[in-house]
Write a protein that holds these residues in place. Structure first.
Motif, PDB file in Angstrom:
ATOM      1  N   PRO A 108       0.824  -1.210   0.000  1.00  0.00           N
ATOM      2  CA  PRO A 108       0.000   0.000   0.000  1.00  0.00           C
ATOM      3  C   PRO A 108       0.859   1.260   0.000  1.00  0.00           C
ATOM      4  O   PRO A 108       1.998   1.261   0.463  1.00  0.00           O
ATOM      5  N   LEU A 109       0.295   2.322  -0.536  1.00  0.00           N
ATOM      6  CA  LEU A 109       0.956   3.625  -0.522  1.00  0.00           C
ATOM      7  C   LEU A 109       1.061   4.128   0.923  1.00  0.00           C
ATOM      8  O   LEU A 109       0.317   3.677   1.793  1.00  0.00           O
ATOM      9  N   PRO A 110       1.967   5.068   1.185  1.00  0.00           N
ATOM     10  CA  PRO A 110       2.138   5.549   2.573  1.00  0.00           C
ATOM     11  C   PRO A 110       0.848   6.072   3.206  1.00  0.00           C
ATOM     12  O   PRO A 110       0.572   5.791   4.373  1.00  0.00           O
ATOM     13  N   HIS A 111       0.043   6.837   2.463  1.00  0.00           N
ATOM     14  CA  HIS A 111      -1.194   7.351   3.061  1.00  0.00           C
ATOM     15  C   HIS A 111      -2.205   6.232   3.281  1.00  0.00           C
ATOM     16  O   HIS A 111      -2.973   6.264   4.237  1.00  0.00           O
ATOM     17  N   GLU A 112      -2.220   5.217   2.408  1.00  0.00           N
ATOM     18  CA  GLU A 112      -3.100   4.067   2.616  1.00  0.00           C
ATOM     19  C   GLU A 112      -2.657   3.274   3.837  1.00  0.00           C
ATOM     20  O   GLU A 112      -3.492   2.794   4.609  1.00  0.00           O
ATOM     21  N   ARG A 113      -1.344   3.135   4.013  1.00  0.00           N
ATOM     22  CA  ARG A 113      -0.807   2.404   5.166  1.00  0.00           C
ATOM     23  C   ARG A 113      -1.182   3.127   6.458  1.00  0.00           C
ATOM     24  O   ARG A 113      -1.603   2.490   7.425  1.00  0.00           O
ATOM     25  N   ARG A 114      -1.045   4.451   6.487  1.00  0.00           N
ATOM     26  CA  ARG A 114      -1.412   5.209   7.691  1.00  0.00           C
ATOM     27  C   ARG A 114      -2.909   5.075   7.989  1.00  0.00           C
ATOM     28  O   ARG A 114      -3.297   4.951   9.149  1.00  0.00           O
ATOM     29  N   LEU A 115      -3.725   5.090   6.947  1.00  0.00           N
ATOM     30  CA  LEU A 115      -5.164   4.930   7.140  1.00  0.00           C
ATOM     31  C   LEU A 115      -5.491   3.545   7.697  1.00  0.00           C
ATOM     32  O   LEU A 115      -6.337   3.410   8.580  1.00  0.00           O
ATOM     33  N   ARG A 116      -4.797   2.538   7.219  1.00  0.00           N
ATOM     34  CA  ARG A 116      -5.014   1.179   7.729  1.00  0.00           C
ATOM     35  C   ARG A 116      -4.529   1.062   9.177  1.00  0.00           C
ATOM     36  O   ARG A 116      -5.183   0.424  10.000  1.00  0.00           O
ATOM     37  N   TYR A 117      -3.402   1.690   9.502  1.00  0.00           N
ATOM     38  CA  TYR A 117      -2.929   1.688  10.893  1.00  0.00           C
ATOM     39  C   TYR A 117      -3.954   2.354  11.799  1.00  0.00           C
ATOM     40  O   TYR A 117      -4.235   1.871  12.901  1.00  0.00           O
ATOM     41  N   LEU A 118      -4.517   3.451  11.335  1.00  0.00           N
ATOM     42  CA  LEU A 118      -5.547   4.149  12.102  1.00  0.00           C
ATOM     43  C   LEU A 118      -6.787   3.279  12.281  1.00  0.00           C
ATOM     44  O   LEU A 118      -7.392   3.249  13.361  1.00  0.00           O
ATOM     45  N   ALA A 119      -7.167   2.555  11.229  1.00  0.00           N
ATOM     46  CA  ALA A 119      -8.329   1.666  11.318  1.00  0.00           C
ATOM     47  C   ALA A 119      -8.078   0.521  12.292  1.00  0.00           C
ATOM     48  O   ALA A 119      -8.968   0.158  13.079  1.00  0.00           O
ATOM     49  N   TYR A 120      -6.881  -0.056  12.261  1.00  0.00           N
ATOM     50  CA  TYR A 120      -6.564  -1.121  13.214  1.00  0.00           C
ATOM     51  C   TYR A 120      -6.558  -0.584  14.647  1.00  0.00           C
ATOM     52  O   TYR A 120      -7.070  -1.238  15.563  1.00  0.00           O
ATOM     53  N   SER A 121      -6.004   0.605  14.842  1.00  0.00           N
ATOM     54  CA  SER A 121      -6.019   1.217  16.176  1.00  0.00           C
ATOM     55  C   SER A 121      -7.449   1.508  16.619  1.00  0.00           C
ATOM     56  O   SER A 121      -7.807   1.291  17.775  1.00  0.00           O
ATOM     57  N   GLY A 122      -8.273   2.000  15.693  1.00  0.00           N
ATOM     58  CA  GLY A 122      -9.674   2.269  16.003  1.00  0.00           C
ATOM     59  C   GLY A 122     -10.429   1.006  16.353  1.00  0.00           C
ATOM     60  O   GLY A 122     -11.281   1.004  17.250  1.00  0.00           O
ATOM     61  N   TRP A 123     -10.126  -0.081  15.639  1.00  0.00           N
ATOM     62  CA  TRP A 123     -10.771  -1.364  15.960  1.00  0.00           C
ATOM     63  C   TRP A 123     -10.394  -1.794  17.373  1.00  0.00           C
ATOM     64  O   TRP A 123     -11.254  -2.176  18.162  1.00  0.00           O
TER      65      TRP A 123
END
Length: 182
Positions: A108-123
């Motif tokens: 994933p692109l850097p911004h996609e990776r950050r969004l996924r990290y945020l989603a995992y943290s939110g979960w």
């Protein structure tokens, strides 16, 4: 049952401080949580199905079959509305992560990776807060965990697990502190 509806009480105390002690102040926090539940259900239904079905779902959940269904959700009984809210958020984030992991053929692109990290943290945060408020959120947690294990297995073996556990510990921190001191 000293563990039920803790967040509901803290939100009510905040609104008591702002608006004074009244039934309105007590129910205002629950109305906000119910509105967040409706938003998360709309997003989940539109993610999995269509926007039209999401609107129908929103109407059915807003008004219910009878008025008693809505009143039961807004009664200050401790943990009922929070269970729905955190369970739906956990399923929404797990579904989004699972569906988007299927499209990740390359890194994933850097911004996609950050969004996924945020989603995992939110979960993790939603799960931790849900477990703190009421143990009835466990079926939602198990289903979300199953989705993540089946569809995001590759990602879970990377540093994503650190973000997920960080969100879980932050969300469950009050429960952990209470368990250690009692």
């Amino acid at each position: 049952q000293d563990y039920m509806g803790v967040l509901e009480a803290y939100i009510a105390a905040f609104f008591f401080h702002l608006f004074g002690v009244s039934v309105f102040s007590l129910r205002l926090g629950m109305i906000v949580m119910f509105a967040l539940f409706l938003i998360s259900m709309y997003l989940l239904t539109s993610l999995l199905y269509t926007k039209k079905l999401a609107l129908v779902t929103l109407v059915l959940l807003s008004f219910g079959i009878t008025g008693d269904v809505l009143i039961q959700q807004l009664r200050a009984v401790g943990g009922a509305i929070e269970t729905l809210l955190f369970g739906s958020i956990a399923l929404l984030l797990a579904s989004w992560l699972s569906l988007t992991s299927l499209t990740l053929d390359q890194a994933p692109l850097p911004h996609e990776r950050r969004l996924r990290y945020l989603a995992y943290s939110g979960w993790g945060l939603a799960v931790g807060l849900g477990l703190w408020v009421h143990m009835l959120v466990v079926p939602f947690v198990l289903m979300g965990s199953l989705l993540l294990i089946v569809f995001c297995r590759r990602e879970l073996s990377t540093q994503v697990m650190l973000f997920l556990l960080l969100g879980l510990v932050i969300g469950a921190f009050p429960l952990i502190c209470y368990s250690v001191t009692v």
